[in-house]
Motif scaffolding. Structure first.
Motif, PDB file in Angstrom:
ATOM      1  N   LEU A  44       0.819  -1.210   0.000  1.00  0.00           N
ATOM      2  CA  LEU A  44       0.000   0.000   0.000  1.00  0.00           C
ATOM      3  C   LEU A  44       0.855   1.262   0.000  1.00  0.00           C
ATOM      4  N   SER A  45       1.976   1.243   0.705  1.00  0.00           N
ATOM      5  CA  SER A  45       2.835   2.423   0.726  1.00  0.00           C
ATOM      6  C   SER A  45       3.479   2.656  -0.633  1.00  0.00           C
ATOM      7  N   ILE A  46       3.893   1.595  -1.314  1.00  0.00           N
ATOM      8  CA  ILE A  46       4.465   1.739  -2.651  1.00  0.00           C
ATOM      9  C   ILE A  46       3.403   2.226  -3.631  1.00  0.00           C
ATOM     10  N   PRO A 103       2.732  16.247 -12.988  1.00  0.00           N
ATOM     11  CA  PRO A 103       2.071  17.432 -13.554  1.00  0.00           C
ATOM     12  C   PRO A 103       2.682  18.740 -13.048  1.00  0.00           C
ATOM     13  N   ARG A 104       3.121  18.759 -11.800  1.00  0.00           N
ATOM     14  CA  ARG A 104       3.742  19.968 -11.254  1.00  0.00           C
ATOM     15  C   ARG A 104       5.060  20.263 -11.962  1.00  0.00           C
ATOM     16  N   LYS A 105       5.876  19.230 -12.193  1.00  0.00           N
ATOM     17  CA  LYS A 105       7.132  19.425 -12.906  1.00  0.00           C
ATOM     18  C   LYS A 105       6.883  19.905 -14.329  1.00  0.00           C
ATOM     19  N   PHE A 164       0.889   9.205  -5.950  1.00  0.00           N
ATOM     20  CA  PHE A 164       1.265  10.591  -5.662  1.00  0.00           C
ATOM     21  C   PHE A 164       2.237  11.124  -6.710  1.00  0.00           C
ATOM     22  N   LYS A 165       3.192  10.280  -7.099  1.00  0.00           N
ATOM     23  CA  LYS A 165       4.192  10.711  -8.089  1.00  0.00           C
ATOM     24  C   LYS A 165       3.529  11.067  -9.408  1.00  0.00           C
ATOM     25  N   TYR A 166       2.623  10.225  -9.884  1.00  0.00           N
ATOM     26  CA  TYR A 166       2.058  10.454 -11.210  1.00  0.00           C
ATOM     27  C   TYR A 166       0.841  11.374 -11.211  1.00  0.00           C
TER      28      TYR A 166
END
Length: 76
Positions: free
Chosen positions: A26-28, A41-43, A34-36
């Motif tokens: 679940l943590s992975i 999108p922020r980058k 969160f990354k995608y």
């Protein structure tokens, strides 16, 4: 009616066999989501902004507006 004694020996190891891999998975999964959904999108937005950003033009606009105390507006 007599209640049976709870089995305490080996209970932690038995529970960890299920909960540890589940928590790790679940943590992975959360980190990947969160990354995608947030960081990528922020980058991309930052890259798009700085592709057309002119720092000198922005500085001159702020100087003309009187934002800086140590820089006087250019007299035309």
């Amino acid at each position: 009616m007599i209640l049976p004694k709870p089995v305490m020996r080996g209970m932690l190891a038995k529970r960890l066999r299920f909960h540890l891999p589940a928590a790790l998975g679940l943590s992975i999964l959360t980190a990947l989501v969160f990354k995608y959904t947030v960081t990528e999108p922020r980058k991309a937005a930052y890259a798009e902004f700085y592709k057309h950003y002119d720092a000198d033009k922005e500085f001159n606009a702020m100087r003309e507006a009187g934002v800086f105390q140590s820089v006087q507006p250019v007299e035309k």
